[in-house]
Design a protein around this motif. Sequence first.
Motif, PDB file in Angstrom:
ATOM      1  N   THR A   1       0.821  -1.201   0.000  1.00 36.08           N
ATOM      2  CA  THR A   1       0.000   0.000   0.000  1.00 36.08           C
ATOM      3  C   THR A   1       0.858   1.256   0.000  1.00 36.08           C
ATOM      4  N   THR A   2       1.868   1.301   0.883  1.00 38.26           N
ATOM      5  CA  THR A   2       2.739   2.475   0.997  1.00 38.26           C
ATOM      6  C   THR A   2       3.904   2.326   0.032  1.00 38.26           C
ATOM      7  N   SER A   3       3.943   3.178  -0.990  1.00 32.46           N
ATOM      8  CA  SER A   3       5.007   3.075  -1.998  1.00 32.46           C
ATOM      9  C   SER A   3       6.089   4.123  -1.801  1.00 32.46           C
ATOM     10  N   HIS A   4       5.830   5.157  -0.988  1.00 34.46           N
ATOM     11  CA  HIS A   4       6.808   6.200  -0.697  1.00 34.46           C
ATOM     12  C   HIS A   4       6.702   6.554   0.785  1.00 34.46           C
ATOM     13  N   PRO A   5       7.757   7.080   1.361  1.00 37.83           N
ATOM     14  CA  PRO A   5       7.639   7.550   2.742  1.00 37.83           C
ATOM     15  C   PRO A   5       6.580   8.643   2.835  1.00 37.83           C
ATOM     16  N   VAL A   6       5.754   8.530   3.854  1.00 35.64           N
ATOM     17  CA  VAL A   6       4.697   9.504   4.095  1.00 35.64           C
ATOM     18  C   VAL A   6       4.996  10.168   5.432  1.00 35.64           C
ATOM     19  N   ALA A   7       4.877  11.500   5.488  1.00 31.47           N
ATOM     20  CA  ALA A   7       5.245  12.224   6.693  1.00 31.47           C
ATOM     21  C   ALA A   7       4.078  13.022   7.232  1.00 31.47           C
ATOM     22  N   CYS A   8       3.982  13.007   8.564  1.00 31.94           N
ATOM     23  CA  CYS A   8       3.066  13.897   9.268  1.00 31.94           C
ATOM     24  C   CYS A   8       3.907  14.719  10.227  1.00 31.94           C
ATOM     25  N   VAL A   9       3.803  16.053  10.109  1.00 31.10           N
ATOM     26  CA  VAL A   9       4.671  16.947  10.868  1.00 31.10           C
ATOM     27  C   VAL A   9       3.836  17.768  11.837  1.00 31.10           C
ATOM     28  N   TRP A  10       4.227  17.704  13.107  1.00 34.94           N
ATOM     29  CA  TRP A  10       3.605  18.551  14.126  1.00 34.94           C
ATOM     30  C   TRP A  10       4.445  19.827  14.232  1.00 34.94           C
ATOM     31  N   GLY A  11       3.892  20.924  13.784  1.00 36.21           N
ATOM     32  CA  GLY A  11       4.644  22.167  13.789  1.00 36.21           C
ATOM     33  C   GLY A  11       5.149  22.521  12.394  1.00 36.21           C
ATOM     34  N   THR A  12       6.052  23.469  12.345  1.00 31.63           N
ATOM     35  CA  THR A  12       6.568  23.973  11.066  1.00 31.63           C
ATOM     36  C   THR A  12       8.093  23.929  11.064  1.00 31.63           C
ATOM     37  N   GLY A  13       8.621  24.218   9.883  1.00 31.89           N
ATOM     38  CA  GLY A  13      10.082  24.336   9.755  1.00 31.89           C
ATOM     39  C   GLY A  13      10.797  23.033   9.524  1.00 31.89           C
TER      40      GLY A  13
ATOM     41  N   SER B   1       7.475  16.041  -1.513  1.00 33.23           N
ATOM     42  CA  SER B   1       6.633  17.131  -0.989  1.00 33.23           C
ATOM     43  C   SER B   1       5.160  16.749  -0.965  1.00 33.23           C
ATOM     44  N   ARG B   2       4.715  15.986  -1.960  1.00 29.82           N
ATOM     45  CA  ARG B   2       3.296  15.641  -2.023  1.00 29.82           C
ATOM     46  C   ARG B   2       2.891  14.618  -0.970  1.00 29.82           C
ATOM     47  N   HIS B   3       3.885  14.047  -0.277  1.00 34.56           N
ATOM     48  CA  HIS B   3       3.586  13.056   0.768  1.00 34.56           C
ATOM     49  C   HIS B   3       3.841  13.625   2.159  1.00 34.56           C
ATOM     50  N   ARG B   4       3.788  14.955   2.296  1.00 42.47           N
ATOM     51  CA  ARG B   4       3.976  15.609   3.590  1.00 42.47           C
ATOM     52  C   ARG B   4       2.651  16.234   4.034  1.00 42.47           C
ATOM     53  N   THR B   5       2.333  16.035   5.296  1.00 37.80           N
ATOM     54  CA  THR B   5       1.124  16.624   5.877  1.00 37.80           C
ATOM     55  C   THR B   5       1.502  17.347   7.154  1.00 37.80           C
TER      56      THR B   5
ATOM     57  N   PRO C   1      -5.492  20.898  20.239  1.00 41.22           N
ATOM     58  CA  PRO C   1      -4.105  21.362  20.229  1.00 41.22           C
ATOM     59  C   PRO C   1      -3.140  20.196  20.312  1.00 41.22           C
ATOM     60  N   GLY C   2      -1.977  20.371  19.721  1.00 47.54           N
ATOM     61  CA  GLY C   2      -0.965  19.314  19.735  1.00 47.54           C
ATOM     62  C   GLY C   2       0.369  19.824  20.219  1.00 47.54           C
ATOM     63  N   SER C   3       0.372  20.723  21.209  1.00 50.87           N
ATOM     64  CA  SER C   3       1.616  21.354  21.651  1.00 50.87           C
ATOM     65  C   SER C   3       2.619  20.343  22.180  1.00 50.87           C
ATOM     66  N   ALA C   4       2.155  19.265  22.844  1.00 50.74           N
ATOM     67  CA  ALA C   4       3.080  18.276  23.388  1.00 50.74           C
ATOM     68  C   ALA C   4       3.817  17.529  22.288  1.00 50.74           C
ATOM     69  N   MET C   5       3.246  17.512  21.101  1.00 54.78           N
ATOM     70  CA  MET C   5       3.848  16.776  19.982  1.00 54.78           C
ATOM     71  C   MET C   5       4.559  17.704  19.002  1.00 54.78           C
ATOM     72  N   THR C   6       4.525  19.005  19.280  1.00 53.37           N
ATOM     73  CA  THR C   6       5.148  19.946  18.350  1.00 53.37           C
ATOM     74  C   THR C   6       6.643  19.636  18.209  1.00 53.37           C
ATOM     75  N   GLY C   7       7.062  19.476  16.963  1.00 52.17           N
ATOM     76  CA  GLY C   7       8.441  19.084  16.686  1.00 52.17           C
ATOM     77  C   GLY C   7       8.562  17.634  16.248  1.00 52.17           C
ATOM     78  N   LEU C   8       7.456  16.884  16.280  1.00 49.51           N
ATOM     79  CA  LEU C   8       7.484  15.487  15.868  1.00 49.51           C
ATOM     80  C   LEU C   8       7.330  15.385  14.352  1.00 49.51           C
ATOM     81  N   VAL C   9       8.172  14.567  13.743  1.00 47.47           N
ATOM     82  CA  VAL C   9       8.050  14.208  12.328  1.00 47.47           C
ATOM     83  C   VAL C   9       7.806  12.698  12.296  1.00 47.47           C
ATOM     84  N   LEU C  10       6.579  12.316  11.978  1.00 45.18           N
ATOM     85  CA  LEU C  10       6.192  10.899  11.975  1.00 45.18           C
ATOM     86  C   LEU C  10       6.188  10.394  10.541  1.00 45.18           C
ATOM     87  N   LEU C  11       6.918   9.300  10.294  1.00 46.29           N
ATOM     88  CA  LEU C  11       7.028   8.747   8.947  1.00 46.29           C
ATOM     89  C   LEU C  11       6.354   7.388   8.886  1.00 46.29           C
TER      90      LEU C  11
END
Length: 559
Positions: free
Chosen positions: A106-118, A130-134, A144-154
């Motif tokens: 099902t997953t053919s490319h790394p998919v990312a979910c980012v808490w926060g920016t930068g 880029s098209r697989h980043r959320t 709110p997701g302040s406790a998870m801010t800075g997390l990059v989940l792949l």
Amino acid sequence: MSEDVRARRGRGRRGEDRRGRELDPAVEVPDLVARIEESLAVAGDRLEPGLRQRAEDEVGRTGARAALGSAHTVVALAGATGSGKSSLFNAVAGFTISTVGVRRPTTSHPVACVWGTGADPLLDWLQVPSRHRTVHDSELAGGPGSAMTGLVLLDMPDHDSRELAHRADVDRLVDVIDLIVWVVDPQKYADEALHADYLRRLRGHDDVLIVVLNQVDRLGTAEREAVMGDLRRLVREDGLPAATVMATSTVTGEGVAELRTLFADAVASRAMALGRARAALREVASTLRGTVADDEPFVDDVGGDDRLTEALAGAASVPAVVSAVETGYRRDASAYVGWPFTRWVSRLRRDPLRRLGLKDHKLTGELGALARSSVPEPSRAQLARVDLAERQLLDTATQGLPPRWAESVRQAPVRTEDLRDALDQSVVGTDLSFPRPRWWVAVGVLHVVLAAAALLGLLGLLALFALEFLQVPYPDVPTLSGAGIPVPVPTALLVAGLLGGALLALVAGSVVPARARARARVAQARLEAGVAMVARERVLVPVADVLADHRRVRDLLTP
């Protein structure tokens, strides 16, 4: 909260120094990088090229990751086809991001979910399209997701995919992400490919590894306990005794909150990237440490090796030069302490040191380096003895060393052709000049006095004979009375001068051999010191330098 999760939250993320004191990863990682880089520089080509390249790659990755900062913590879900990692990814994120379906993979490319920016520079480095980043925000998450801010989940591609590109992505990312969550299912948790190709590769990375048994809702209570126990056993056997092992289910929600808590802890600590880097660098250091021995032989580069020095002295014709020094002393001594009427004979013999081209060398610098002696070329037997002594030294110096280090030791000495020239230079450069002994001067002066007395006596007698022959009256000749027998002064001077000179020459001549041998011993010590210097510079010091490098590399890589 499971026991494994509580234990993980309670574990420190610090290493220890050699005295058992805790080290902050922020301190330890730069120190490890510096020590590994220095060990690579010192070891040079004594390391196997493939191993050296892997070490340089790991240090390069660590440097690149450190340059991206610690504002983001990268957590990746990895697993086999059908393990449910995409569903677990969506459950942790709180909404559907990664596609879930029956089509495999099902997953053919790394998919990312980012808490926060930068995080874009970090995701670019991770090669996540880029098209697989959320970006995870409150509108999508429902809070709110302040406790998870800075997390990059792949969500990574399946490691067992038949698509080589998918497996290549997994292999690449496993080496660079900060926290790995390996998702397994009850059917394939014991798959040998998983354990051999991936989990065992992560030995030493226990602190940055979570093994999740997903889909536990399909198991009964007894089955679940049996599978969890077996999974913990397999993980321990993989060399990961401190890794967290936990159960999850996206159907019942079990374990999802605990995963979020672990991820929040990792983000809050800001040390996960450093922890992963520390573990990777420790593994590199341990691997490199295996390329050096626990000890190295001792080579005395100060006192030297007696066998080698003796063999080199023979090849440098030191015995012949010592003999020439002794003979030259006898020759020069006879010119001063020999009987004046026969000492001229010694001057007919050529100076033996001059014959060898070693008399009164005063040249220094470049001219001195061009000077050559006329000592005999070393024979094959002498060169063979040098080779044998050198081999014996090298055999001792390479005992217990790894092959590449042992070969470096054997290649360290300067080759024989250059050694011949160095030996000749050492002989030419040895000071074989000695100050004239004072007793020579004293004996010489006494010889002159006695010779003058004999000459005056002879001239007096000749004058008397001439006057007698010419029948010319001559004055009374003074006499010396000894034992009641008057002896004319000219006769006394002649006899005393001749006998005294001969006796003085005999006495002085008896002293000369002992002094000549003493002079020869001094010359031999000087020559052997020069030869020993050649041995040190051309053989002992190069070998000792390699052994010192070996010791330095071991010290740098020993925790």
